[in-house]
Design a protein around this motif. Structure first.
Motif, PDB file in Angstrom:
ATOM      1  N   GLN A 200       0.819  -1.208   0.000  1.00 25.19           N
ATOM      2  CA  GLN A 200       0.000   0.000   0.000  1.00 25.19           C
ATOM      3  C   GLN A 200       0.856   1.262   0.000  1.00 25.19           C
ATOM      4  O   GLN A 200       0.500   2.261  -0.636  1.00 25.19           O
ATOM      5  CB  GLN A 200      -0.949   0.021   1.199  1.00 25.19           C
ATOM      6  N   GLN A 201       1.989   1.225   0.680  1.00 26.60           N
ATOM      7  CA  GLN A 201       2.887   2.379   0.647  1.00 26.60           C
ATOM      8  C   GLN A 201       3.371   2.641  -0.777  1.00 26.60           C
ATOM      9  O   GLN A 201       3.387   3.787  -1.249  1.00 26.60           O
ATOM     10  CB  GLN A 201       4.077   2.140   1.577  1.00 26.60           C
ATOM     11  N   GLN A 202       3.755   1.567  -1.474  1.00 25.38           N
ATOM     12  CA  GLN A 202       4.193   1.724  -2.863  1.00 25.38           C
ATOM     13  C   GLN A 202       3.044   2.176  -3.753  1.00 25.38           C
ATOM     14  O   GLN A 202       3.221   3.004  -4.658  1.00 25.38           O
ATOM     15  CB  GLN A 202       4.775   0.400  -3.384  1.00 25.38           C
ATOM     16  N   ARG A 203       1.865   1.635  -3.504  1.00 27.60           N
ATOM     17  CA  ARG A 203       0.673   2.007  -4.275  1.00 27.60           C
ATOM     18  C   ARG A 203       0.375   3.502  -4.099  1.00 27.60           C
ATOM     19  O   ARG A 203       0.124   4.207  -5.087  1.00 27.60           O
ATOM     20  CB  ARG A 203      -0.497   1.153  -3.786  1.00 27.60           C
ATOM     21  N   ASN A 204       0.429   4.001  -2.860  1.00 32.37           N
ATOM     22  CA  ASN A 204       0.168   5.423  -2.608  1.00 32.37           C
ATOM     23  C   ASN A 204       1.227   6.300  -3.277  1.00 32.37           C
ATOM     24  O   ASN A 204       0.908   7.361  -3.836  1.00 32.37           O
ATOM     25  CB  ASN A 204       0.142   5.691  -1.104  1.00 32.37           C
ATOM     26  N   PHE A 205       2.492   5.864  -3.223  1.00 33.33           N
ATOM     27  CA  PHE A 205       3.564   6.618  -3.883  1.00 33.33           C
ATOM     28  C   PHE A 205       3.332   6.685  -5.392  1.00 33.33           C
ATOM     29  O   PHE A 205       3.447   7.757  -6.013  1.00 33.33           O
ATOM     30  CB  PHE A 205       4.915   5.969  -3.587  1.00 33.33           C
ATOM     31  N   LEU A 206       2.975   5.545  -5.995  1.00 35.59           N
ATOM     32  CA  LEU A 206       2.735   5.511  -7.443  1.00 35.59           C
ATOM     33  C   LEU A 206       1.546   6.385  -7.817  1.00 35.59           C
ATOM     34  O   LEU A 206       1.582   7.097  -8.838  1.00 35.59           O
ATOM     35  CB  LEU A 206       2.507   4.075  -7.900  1.00 35.59           C
ATOM     36  N   PHE A 207       0.493   6.358  -7.014  1.00 35.14           N
ATOM     37  CA  PHE A 207      -0.679   7.191  -7.299  1.00 35.14           C
ATOM     38  C   PHE A 207      -0.318   8.676  -7.262  1.00 35.14           C
ATOM     39  O   PHE A 207      -0.779   9.460  -8.101  1.00 35.14           O
ATOM     40  CB  PHE A 207      -1.793   6.893  -6.292  1.00 35.14           C
ATOM     41  N   GLU A 208       0.501   9.069  -6.286  1.00 36.03           N
ATOM     42  CA  GLU A 208       0.918  10.473  -6.190  1.00 36.03           C
ATOM     43  C   GLU A 208       1.711  10.886  -7.431  1.00 36.03           C
ATOM     44  O   GLU A 208       1.497  11.981  -7.984  1.00 36.03           O
ATOM     45  CB  GLU A 208       1.761  10.682  -4.941  1.00 36.03           C
ATOM     46  N   GLN A 209       2.619  10.020  -7.889  1.00 32.72           N
ATOM     47  CA  GLN A 209       3.431  10.336  -9.067  1.00 32.72           C
ATOM     48  C   GLN A 209       2.579  10.349 -10.335  1.00 32.72           C
ATOM     49  O   GLN A 209       2.795  11.197 -11.218  1.00 32.72           O
ATOM     50  CB  GLN A 209       4.566   9.310  -9.205  1.00 32.72           C
ATOM     51  N   ILE A 210       1.626   9.440 -10.436  1.00 34.01           N
ATOM     52  CA  ILE A 210       0.732   9.418 -11.608  1.00 34.01           C
ATOM     53  C   ILE A 210      -0.045  10.721 -11.699  1.00 34.01           C
ATOM     54  O   ILE A 210      -0.227  11.295 -12.783  1.00 34.01           O
ATOM     55  CB  ILE A 210      -0.224   8.208 -11.518  1.00 34.01           C
ATOM     56  N   ASP A 211      -0.508  11.232 -10.552  1.00 31.49           N
ATOM     57  CA  ASP A 211      -1.247  12.502 -10.536  1.00 31.49           C
ATOM     58  C   ASP A 211      -0.372  13.662 -11.004  1.00 31.49           C
ATOM     59  O   ASP A 211      -0.876  14.645 -11.569  1.00 31.49           O
ATOM     60  CB  ASP A 211      -1.776  12.789  -9.130  1.00 31.49           C
ATOM     61  N   ILE A 212       0.936  13.572 -10.769  1.00 30.47           N
ATOM     62  CA  ILE A 212       1.845  14.652 -11.159  1.00 30.47           C
ATOM     63  C   ILE A 212       2.072  14.671 -12.667  1.00 30.47           C
ATOM     64  O   ILE A 212       2.025  15.734 -13.304  1.00 30.47           O
ATOM     65  CB  ILE A 212       3.192  14.507 -10.418  1.00 30.47           C
ATOM     66  N   TYR A 213       2.281  13.492 -13.267  1.00 31.44           N
ATOM     67  CA  TYR A 213       2.742  13.441 -14.660  1.00 31.44           C
ATOM     68  C   TYR A 213       1.626  13.205 -15.677  1.00 31.44           C
ATOM     69  O   TYR A 213       1.879  13.296 -16.878  1.00 31.44           O
ATOM     70  CB  TYR A 213       3.805  12.347 -14.809  1.00 31.44           C
ATOM     71  N   LEU A 214       0.413  12.908 -15.234  1.00 32.33           N
ATOM     72  CA  LEU A 214      -0.708  12.736 -16.162  1.00 32.33           C
ATOM     73  C   LEU A 214      -1.772  13.783 -15.874  1.00 32.33           C
ATOM     74  O   LEU A 214      -1.848  14.334 -14.771  1.00 32.33           O
ATOM     75  CB  LEU A 214      -1.319  11.340 -16.025  1.00 32.33           C
ATOM     76  N   THR A 215      -2.594  14.061 -16.866  1.00 31.70           N
ATOM     77  CA  THR A 215      -3.723  14.954 -16.655  1.00 31.70           C
ATOM     78  C   THR A 215      -4.701  14.322 -15.665  1.00 31.70           C
ATOM     79  O   THR A 215      -4.640  13.121 -15.388  1.00 31.70           O
ATOM     80  CB  THR A 215      -4.447  15.222 -17.977  1.00 31.70           C
ATOM     81  N   GLU A 216      -5.632  15.110 -15.144  1.00 29.89           N
ATOM     82  CA  GLU A 216      -6.580  14.586 -14.160  1.00 29.89           C
ATOM     83  C   GLU A 216      -7.410  13.454 -14.746  1.00 29.89           C
ATOM     84  O   GLU A 216      -7.582  12.406 -14.115  1.00 29.89           O
ATOM     85  CB  GLU A 216      -7.486  15.707 -13.669  1.00 29.89           C
ATOM     86  N   ALA A 217      -7.922  13.660 -15.971  1.00 27.30           N
ATOM     87  CA  ALA A 217      -8.728  12.616 -16.622  1.00 27.30           C
ATOM     88  C   ALA A 217      -7.870  11.401 -16.949  1.00 27.30           C
ATOM     89  O   ALA A 217      -8.292  10.256 -16.764  1.00 27.30           O
ATOM     90  CB  ALA A 217      -9.385  13.161 -17.879  1.00 27.30           C
ATOM     91  N   GLY A 218      -6.647  11.635 -17.440  1.00 24.35           N
ATOM     92  CA  GLY A 218      -5.753  10.529 -17.773  1.00 24.35           C
ATOM     93  C   GLY A 218      -5.324   9.755 -16.549  1.00 24.35           C
ATOM     94  O   GLY A 218      -5.225   8.519 -16.579  1.00 24.35           O
ATOM     95  N   SER A 219      -5.087  10.467 -15.440  1.00 23.76           N
ATOM     96  CA  SER A 219      -4.683   9.800 -14.212  1.00 23.76           C
ATOM     97  C   SER A 219      -5.765   8.855 -13.708  1.00 23.76           C
ATOM     98  O   SER A 219      -5.479   7.703 -13.356  1.00 23.76           O
ATOM     99  CB  SER A 219      -4.376  10.855 -13.138  1.00 23.76           C
ATOM    100  N   SER A 220      -7.009   9.313 -13.662  1.00 17.34           N
ATOM    101  CA  SER A 220      -8.097   8.460 -13.171  1.00 17.34           C
ATOM    102  C   SER A 220      -8.315   7.256 -14.085  1.00 17.34           C
ATOM    103  O   SER A 220      -8.576   6.151 -13.609  1.00 17.34           O
ATOM    104  CB  SER A 220      -9.382   9.277 -13.050  1.00 17.34           C
ATOM    105  N   MET A 221      -8.164   7.448 -15.411  1.00 18.58           N
ATOM    106  CA  MET A 221      -8.363   6.326 -16.331  1.00 18.58           C
ATOM    107  C   MET A 221      -7.222   5.322 -16.229  1.00 18.58           C
ATOM    108  O   MET A 221      -7.450   4.095 -16.246  1.00 18.58           O
ATOM    109  CB  MET A 221      -8.483   6.831 -17.772  1.00 18.58           C
ATOM    110  N   PHE A 222      -5.991   5.805 -16.097  1.00 19.05           N
ATOM    111  CA  PHE A 222      -4.855   4.895 -15.997  1.00 19.05           C
ATOM    112  C   PHE A 222      -4.904   4.081 -14.709  1.00 19.05           C
ATOM    113  O   PHE A 222      -4.602   2.887 -14.692  1.00 19.05           O
ATOM    114  CB  PHE A 222      -3.543   5.682 -16.080  1.00 19.05           C
ATOM    115  N   LYS A 223      -5.312   4.712 -13.601  1.00 22.17           N
ATOM    116  CA  LYS A 223      -5.460   3.974 -12.338  1.00 22.17           C
ATOM    117  C   LYS A 223      -6.515   2.884 -12.471  1.00 22.17           C
ATOM    118  O   LYS A 223      -6.375   1.788 -11.906  1.00 22.17           O
ATOM    119  CB  LYS A 223      -5.835   4.926 -11.210  1.00 22.17           C
TER     120      LYS A 223
END
Length: 533
Positions: A200-223
């Motif tokens: 879960q720690q790694q999952r939270n870290f990856l989610f934070e980085q995904i939010d930084i480098y992808l658009t809001e719509a792209g981030s939610s779809m990629f997750k």
């Protein structure tokens, strides 16, 4: 077929026992007399085997007794796992405070957080919907011990959906809807498994980085595509995926696992690793992916199948078994048996049914596909110019893609109709367009995730831009497909006897075609060999 695949009747008998136990509405309170029934069946089996051991029909009798014994084990296993839900649901209405541990990864949106809590000093779990529209919510994680106060109740039907039974099949007997900080409080943390805490720690870290480098719509779809996290996915876009017949790409399954394993297989083999070490390393990566996503039935099934196939190839390379002894349907049956033993009520879950029906249909049809591709290969000649050989290669692979998609749809069609009352006639076209695009997104997504651990952010920026473009293309494609007029039809739920007849006809038809095609291909191969000689 059954003689060479003994696990098929075993898992069928076990599943039939589970189904019978649910039909009889058995639960944990019936365990005592069910165990007496099991003891009686074992005694009769032993006595029957002893009495008929000298007769020629001894094997037939023992097979029947063994099937009855496995059927009874299915009854017992379901009974042991099924809580007396009606009693617990009555208890829920009189409970105003309860303490327990969060046992899954909480899913948080802007207005609510959803998770499952295992109650302390009691059986079963509670589904929690923490509503926080009017205040800033506290952050809850897997393994937190919390106290719930008030707003705990038994689940009720949602229109025509039997929500109480849906939750009961997952061992959940109450629903809590706290809407204020005083109604939900954390008292301890890190009460779960250390491996899942790390995941879960790694999952939270990856989610934070995904939010930084992808658009809001792209981030939610990629997750949603990679992790099955749909809490922040736009509801209209989710409806578009469903109407286009490709909602399965938003629910992590064997498809996603296969795409990711294909990526790592290509990379590791390109670096010169042997098949044995490739299987070992991919196995470790699969376990990490399972922990990051959560142990879902579809992924466990795919992981077990991969494990059986991988072990089989390693044994074959070592000369411990023959190629003919490797049977994917045996692996399918063993995977189903393990999952049903661990969770008998998974049999009634739509995820289990769709996953295993599609996989069984594909595995049954593989000999037909291999025969067809062999036939096309035999038609090609080494004297052909290169462009004609390339065209024939693409033809074989296109046929393979169409074949797998069509057979998978045939496998799940009655289940989809029974549960959703819809027939997705355009899903083959949708999958032809969407699945290759999802493959590119997941492969690029793996590279993006790996770039988060590099000291240079340039790679993540470039990959993020490319990923955003691909995700936008996927969104536009799905919206266009969902707007087509003949993508789906509303249908009535088929009766059980008709579904059984359909699947029986499908299996018999595939087996009959296998025999016919096998003979014709052997004849064709012998003719080609004689012509070349």
């Amino acid at each position: 077929m059954l003689r060479h695949r003994p696990l098929m009747p075993v898992v069928s008998s076990f599943a039939l026992g589970i189904w019978a136990a649910r039909l009889l509405q058995l639960d944990f309170l019936d365990s005592t007399w069910i165990l007496w029934v099991l003891a009686g069946v074992v005694s009769v089996s032993l006595l029957g085997g002893f009495l008929v051991r000298r007769f020629s029909w001894h094997g037939f009798v023992m097979t029947g007794l063994l099937i009855v014994l496995i059927f009874t084990f299915g009854l017992v296993r379901y009974t042991q796992q099924r809580l007396p839900i009606s009693i617990y649901q009555q208890k829920a209405n009189y409970t105003d405070e309860i303490q327990g541990v969060i046992v899954n990864y909480p899913k948080q949106s802007d207005t609510r957080t959803r998770f499952v809590m295992k109650a302390d000093h009691d059986h079963g779990s509670i589904q929690v919907f923490y509503q926080h529209e009017a205040h800033d919510p506290a952050t809850f994680n897997y393994g937190d011990r919390i106290v719930l106060r008030g707003r705990i109740q038994a689940p009720t039907w949602i229109n025509d959906f039997n929500y109480p039974e849906y939750l009961a099949a997952r061992g959940i007997w109450a629903v809590a809807r706290p809407n204020a900080p005083k109604q939900i409080q954390q008292i301890e943390s890190n009460q779960g498994h250390p491996w899942l805490h790390w995941a879960q720690q790694q999952r939270n870290f990856l989610f934070e980085q995904i939010d930084i480098y992808l658009t809001e719509a792209g981030s939610s779809m990629f997750k949603a595509l990679l992790f099955g996290e749909r809490a922040l996915l736009d509801s209209e876009l989710e409806d578009n995926f469903r109407n286009a017949g490709v909602a399965h790409v938003l629910a992590v399954s064997g498809l996603h696992l296969g795409i990711l394993m294909g990526f790592f297989w290509i990379i590791l083999r390109w670096f010169g690793l042997s098949r044995t070490w490739t299987y070992v390393l991919i196995g470790l990566l699969v376990l990490i992916y399972l922990a990051l996503v959560g142990f879902k039935v579809s992924l466990i099934r795919a992981t077990l199948l991969f494990g059986f196939i991988g072990v089989g190839h390693v044994f074959k390379e070592r000369g411990w078994i023959l190629s003919a002894q490797m049977d994917s349907l045996q692996g399918w049956a063993l995977a189903a048996l393990i999952i049903l033993w661990l969770d008998p009520q998974a049999l009634f879950g739509i995820s289990f049914q769709l996953s295993f029906a599609a996989t069984a249909a594909i595995l049954l049809s593989i000999p037909l596909l291999e025969g067809l591709q062999l036939k096309l290969k035999l038609q090609s000649k080494s004297s052909w110019p290169w462009h004609k050989r390339v065209r024939q290669w693409f033809k074989r692979n296109l046929i393979g893609l169409l074949w797998i998609g069509t057979v998978a749809q045939l496998g799940v069609m009655p289940i989809v109709a029974a549960n959703f009352h819809k027939l997705y006639v355009g899903s083959l076209l949708s999958n032809m367009l969407v699945v290759p695009l999802v493959t590119l997104i997941l492969w690029a997504g793996v590279l993006l995730l790996l770039s988060f651990f590099l000291p240079v952010v340039l790679f993540a920026v470039i990959l993020g831009e490319g990923m955003s473009t691909l995700l936008e293309g996927l969104s536009v494609s799905v919206s266009w497909l969902s707007a087509l007029p003949v993508m789906m039809f509303d249908v009535a739920a088929p009766p059980g006897w008709l579904m059984g007849l359909y699947y029986l006809s499908l299996v018999i038809g595939m087996l009959a075609l296998q025999r016919r095609w096998h003979h014709s291909i052997l004849v064709r191969a012998s003719v080609n060999a004689s012509e070349r000689s």
